[in-house]
Motif scaffolding. Structure first.
Motif, PDB file in Angstrom:
ATOM      1  N   LEU A 119       0.886  -1.292  -0.160  1.00 42.96           N
ATOM      2  CA  LEU A 119       0.000   0.015   0.197  1.00 42.96           C
ATOM      3  C   LEU A 119       0.868   1.185   0.045  1.00 42.96           C
ATOM      4  CD1 LEU A 119      -3.115   0.626   1.846  1.00 42.96           C
ATOM      5  CD2 LEU A 119      -1.293   2.100   1.980  1.00 42.96           C
ATOM      6  N   ILE A 120       1.879   1.345   0.579  1.00 48.01           N
ATOM      7  CA  ILE A 120       2.937   2.400   0.914  1.00 48.01           C
ATOM      8  C   ILE A 120       3.455   2.767  -0.470  1.00 48.01           C
ATOM      9  CG2 ILE A 120       4.767   3.458   2.092  1.00 48.01           C
ATOM     10  CD1 ILE A 120       3.908   1.878   4.547  1.00 48.01           C
ATOM     11  N   ARG A 121       3.980   1.430  -1.115  1.00 46.86           N
ATOM     12  CA  ARG A 121       4.740   1.634  -2.371  1.00 46.86           C
ATOM     13  C   ARG A 121       3.511   2.137  -3.480  1.00 46.86           C
ATOM     14  NH1 ARG A 121       7.775  -3.050  -0.486  1.00 46.86           N
ATOM     15  NH2 ARG A 121       9.520  -2.294   0.702  1.00 46.86           N
ATOM     16  N   HIS A 122       2.610   1.678  -3.325  1.00 48.48           N
ATOM     17  CA  HIS A 122       1.577   2.077  -4.269  1.00 48.48           C
ATOM     18  C   HIS A 122       1.047   3.629  -3.945  1.00 48.48           C
ATOM     19  CE1 HIS A 122      -1.720   1.535  -7.217  1.00 48.48           C
ATOM     20  NE2 HIS A 122      -2.502   2.069  -6.205  1.00 48.48           N
ATOM     21  N   ALA A 123       1.009   4.055  -2.996  1.00 44.62           N
ATOM     22  CA  ALA A 123       0.579   5.450  -2.472  1.00 44.62           C
ATOM     23  C   ALA A 123       1.502   6.500  -2.903  1.00 44.62           C
ATOM     24  CB  ALA A 123       0.262   5.742  -1.116  1.00 44.62           C
ATOM     25  N   PHE A 124       2.684   6.059  -2.946  1.00 42.57           N
ATOM     26  CA  PHE A 124       3.921   7.069  -3.250  1.00 42.57           C
ATOM     27  C   PHE A 124       4.721   6.591  -4.332  1.00 42.57           C
ATOM     28  CE2 PHE A 124       2.725   7.579   0.860  1.00 42.57           C
ATOM     29  CZ  PHE A 124       2.539   8.873   1.280  1.00 42.57           C
ATOM     30  N   ASP A 125       5.282   7.778  -5.002  1.00 43.64           N
ATOM     31  CA  ASP A 125       6.118   7.441  -6.244  1.00 43.64           C
ATOM     32  C   ASP A 125       7.470   6.914  -5.670  1.00 43.64           C
ATOM     33  OD1 ASP A 125       4.287   8.354  -8.204  1.00 43.64           O
ATOM     34  OD2 ASP A 125       4.414  10.403  -7.465  1.00 43.64           O
ATOM     35  N   LYS A 126       7.857   7.510  -4.655  1.00 46.53           N
ATOM     36  CA  LYS A 126       9.210   6.908  -4.246  1.00 46.53           C
ATOM     37  C   LYS A 126       9.306   6.581  -2.772  1.00 46.53           C
ATOM     38  CE  LYS A 126      14.381   8.343  -4.463  1.00 46.53           C
ATOM     39  NZ  LYS A 126      15.122   9.455  -4.903  1.00 46.53           N
ATOM     40  N   VAL A 127       9.953   5.473  -2.223  1.00 45.22           N
ATOM     41  CA  VAL A 127       9.948   5.231  -0.826  1.00 45.22           C
ATOM     42  C   VAL A 127      11.352   4.990  -0.516  1.00 45.22           C
ATOM     43  CG1 VAL A 127       9.090   3.537   0.629  1.00 45.22           C
ATOM     44  CG2 VAL A 127       7.585   4.168  -1.072  1.00 45.22           C
ATOM     45  N   ASP A 128      12.077   5.761   0.498  1.00 40.95           N
ATOM     46  CA  ASP A 128      13.365   5.453   0.672  1.00 40.95           C
ATOM     47  C   ASP A 128      13.339   5.384   2.441  1.00 40.95           C
ATOM     48  OD1 ASP A 128      14.736   5.842  -1.568  1.00 40.95           O
ATOM     49  OD2 ASP A 128      14.280   7.949  -1.510  1.00 40.95           O
ATOM     50  N   TYR A 129      14.056   4.198   2.901  1.00 45.54           N
ATOM     51  CA  TYR A 129      14.378   4.063   4.303  1.00 45.54           C
ATOM     52  C   TYR A 129      15.859   4.583   4.516  1.00 45.54           C
ATOM     53  CZ  TYR A 129      10.336   1.081   4.083  1.00 45.54           C
ATOM     54  OH  TYR A 129       9.037   0.638   4.052  1.00 45.54           O
ATOM     55  N   ASN A 130      16.049   5.422   5.353  1.00 47.10           N
ATOM     56  CA  ASN A 130      17.407   5.930   5.798  1.00 47.10           C
ATOM     57  C   ASN A 130      17.609   5.262   7.181  1.00 47.10           C
ATOM     58  OD1 ASN A 130      17.667   7.479   3.191  1.00 47.10           O
ATOM     59  ND2 ASN A 130      16.428   9.069   4.238  1.00 47.10           N
ATOM     60  N   LEU A 131      18.501   4.407   7.313  1.00 48.37           N
ATOM     61  CA  LEU A 131      18.818   3.761   8.571  1.00 48.37           C
ATOM     62  C   LEU A 131      19.893   4.924   9.301  1.00 48.37           C
ATOM     63  CD1 LEU A 131      19.409   0.213   7.810  1.00 48.37           C
ATOM     64  CD2 LEU A 131      17.403   1.443   8.476  1.00 48.37           C
ATOM     65  N   LYS A 132      19.448   5.308  10.515  1.00 53.57           N
ATOM     66  CA  LYS A 132      20.151   6.311  11.270  1.00 53.57           C
ATOM     67  C   LYS A 132      20.929   5.498  12.532  1.00 53.57           C
ATOM     68  CE  LYS A 132      18.546   9.827   9.374  1.00 53.57           C
ATOM     69  NZ  LYS A 132      19.224  10.931   8.255  1.00 53.57           N
ATOM     70  N   PRO A 133      21.950   6.207  13.096  1.00 59.23           N
ATOM     71  CA  PRO A 133      22.476   5.609  14.056  1.00 59.23           C
ATOM     72  C   PRO A 133      21.666   5.323  15.327  1.00 59.23           C
ATOM     73  CG  PRO A 133      23.820   7.495  13.616  1.00 59.23           C
ATOM     74  CD  PRO A 133      22.439   7.562  12.740  1.00 59.23           C
ATOM     75  N   ARG A 134      20.462   6.132  15.253  1.00 59.82           N
ATOM     76  CA  ARG A 134      19.394   5.638  16.340  1.00 59.82           C
ATOM     77  C   ARG A 134      17.946   5.680  15.508  1.00 59.82           C
ATOM     78  NH1 ARG A 134      18.219   9.366  20.459  1.00 59.82           N
ATOM     79  NH2 ARG A 134      16.484   7.850  21.092  1.00 59.82           N
ATOM     80  N   GLY A 135      17.707   4.316  15.194  1.00 65.73           N
ATOM     81  CA  GLY A 135      16.076   4.449  14.686  1.00 65.73           C
ATOM     82  C   GLY A 135      16.350   4.667  13.002  1.00 65.73           C
ATOM     83  N   THR A 136      15.031   5.045  12.433  1.00 66.08           N
ATOM     84  CA  THR A 136      14.928   5.245  10.715  1.00 66.08           C
ATOM     85  C   THR A 136      14.330   6.258  10.666  1.00 66.08           C
ATOM     86  OG1 THR A 136      14.649   2.740  10.865  1.00 66.08           O
ATOM     87  CG2 THR A 136      14.097   3.812   8.872  1.00 66.08           C
ATOM     88  N   GLU A 137      14.382   6.856   9.244  1.00 65.01           N
ATOM     89  CA  GLU A 137      13.875   7.731   8.597  1.00 65.01           C
ATOM     90  C   GLU A 137      13.317   7.340   7.418  1.00 65.01           C
ATOM     91  OE1 GLU A 137      14.541  12.397   7.600  1.00 65.01           O
ATOM     92  OE2 GLU A 137      15.800  11.181   6.263  1.00 65.01           O
ATOM     93  N   LEU A 138      11.927   7.004   7.379  1.00 64.01           N
ATOM     94  CA  LEU A 138      11.201   6.983   6.044  1.00 64.01           C
ATOM     95  C   LEU A 138      10.823   8.167   5.351  1.00 64.01           C
ATOM     96  CD1 LEU A 138       9.768   5.091   4.236  1.00 64.01           C
ATOM     97  CD2 LEU A 138       7.789   5.117   5.753  1.00 64.01           C
ATOM     98  N   VAL A 139      11.316   8.359   3.962  1.00 59.80           N
ATOM     99  CA  VAL A 139      10.992   9.324   3.298  1.00 59.80           C
ATOM    100  C   VAL A 139      10.152   8.944   2.053  1.00 59.80           C
ATOM    101  CG1 VAL A 139      12.232  11.275   1.742  1.00 59.80           C
ATOM    102  CG2 VAL A 139      13.406  10.243   3.639  1.00 59.80           C
ATOM    103  N   LEU A 140       8.741   9.380   1.944  1.00 64.25           N
ATOM    104  CA  LEU A 140       7.804   9.164   1.022  1.00 64.25           C
ATOM    105  C   LEU A 140       7.719  10.232   0.049  1.00 64.25           C
ATOM    106  CD1 LEU A 140       5.550   7.642   3.606  1.00 64.25           C
ATOM    107  CD2 LEU A 140       7.098   6.714   2.115  1.00 64.25           C
ATOM    108  N   THR A 141       7.875  10.286  -1.154  1.00 65.42           N
ATOM    109  CA  THR A 141       7.677  11.419  -2.137  1.00 65.42           C
ATOM    110  C   THR A 141       6.500  10.826  -3.335  1.00 65.42           C
ATOM    111  OG1 THR A 141      10.012  11.574  -2.031  1.00 65.42           O
ATOM    112  CG2 THR A 141       8.838  12.569  -4.051  1.00 65.42           C
ATOM    113  N   LYS A 142       5.736  12.155  -3.423  1.00 66.73           N
ATOM    114  CA  LYS A 142       4.591  11.851  -4.226  1.00 66.73           C
ATOM    115  C   LYS A 142       4.899  13.136  -5.126  1.00 66.73           C
ATOM    116  CE  LYS A 142       0.710  10.508  -5.863  1.00 66.73           C
ATOM    117  NZ  LYS A 142       0.408   9.122  -6.439  1.00 66.73           N
ATOM    118  N   ASN A 143       5.023  12.739  -6.337  1.00 71.68           N
ATOM    119  CA  ASN A 143       5.207  13.656  -7.622  1.00 71.68           C
ATOM    120  C   ASN A 143       3.927  14.546  -7.686  1.00 71.68           C
ATOM    121  OD1 ASN A 143       7.683  12.825  -8.103  1.00 71.68           O
ATOM    122  ND2 ASN A 143       7.237  11.389  -9.413  1.00 71.68           N
TER     123      ASN A 143
END
Length: 158
Positions: A132-156
């Motif tokens: 569903l997430i990949r269908h809703a957005f044009d680009k899905v990136d997971y950035n692993l951080k020293p503590r936790g994660t940043e999910l970046v969702l882009t919709k053109n």
């Protein structure tokens, strides 16, 4: 019954920038909340309001809201092991060509390779959130951080 926890809302910031003598409004918003599931309704409302006025269909808008809700639910379930007092930050910005959402957690990291939804034809509860997430957005990136994660969702915007 646990309380919904701390919620901080940063009002939308409107910045005017001149690009080749054309004024362009840049819209930004940020919402910080705890991992209590009662806060998800506030988050959905925040995203809906932010998306108002952008050239998306009602279906696209609903899928983006559902996609970010699913991502927050995954953070609560997997990164925070259902703890309801952990911090989550959602920032949204409108760029010239897209809307970008950044979801930040400080919980247990999972490798992006391990984040695969099950097959579409495997009919059973659960496991379709990543699709569903990949269908809703044009680009899905997971950035692993020293503590936790940043999910970046882009919709053109086109």
């Amino acid at each position: 019954m646990a309380e919904a926890g701390r919620i901080r809302f940063h009002r939308y910031l409107i910045q005017r920038r001149s690009v080749r003598s054309v004024a362009l409004a840049m819209k930004k918003g940020k919402l910080e909340f705890t991992s209590h599931t009662a806060n998800l309704a506030l988050m959905r409302r925040f995203v809906r309001r932010f998306l108002t006025g952008f050239p998306f269909t009602d279906k696209e808008r609903a899928l983006m809201v559902l996609g970010i809700d699913e991502a927050c639910t995954n953070v609560i379930r997997y990164a925070y092991d259902l703890r309801d007092d952990r911090p989550i930050a959602l920032s949204i910005e409108a760029l010239r060509t897209c809307i970008r959402m950044r979801l930040r957690d400080y919980g247990t990291k999972a490798s992006p390779q391990s984040m695969r939804g099950r097959a579409h034809n495997d009919v059973k509860p659960g496991g379709l959130g990543l699709h569903l997430i990949r269908h809703a957005f044009d680009k899905v990136d997971y950035n692993l951080k020293p503590r936790g994660t940043e999910l970046v969702l882009t919709k053109n915007l086109d």
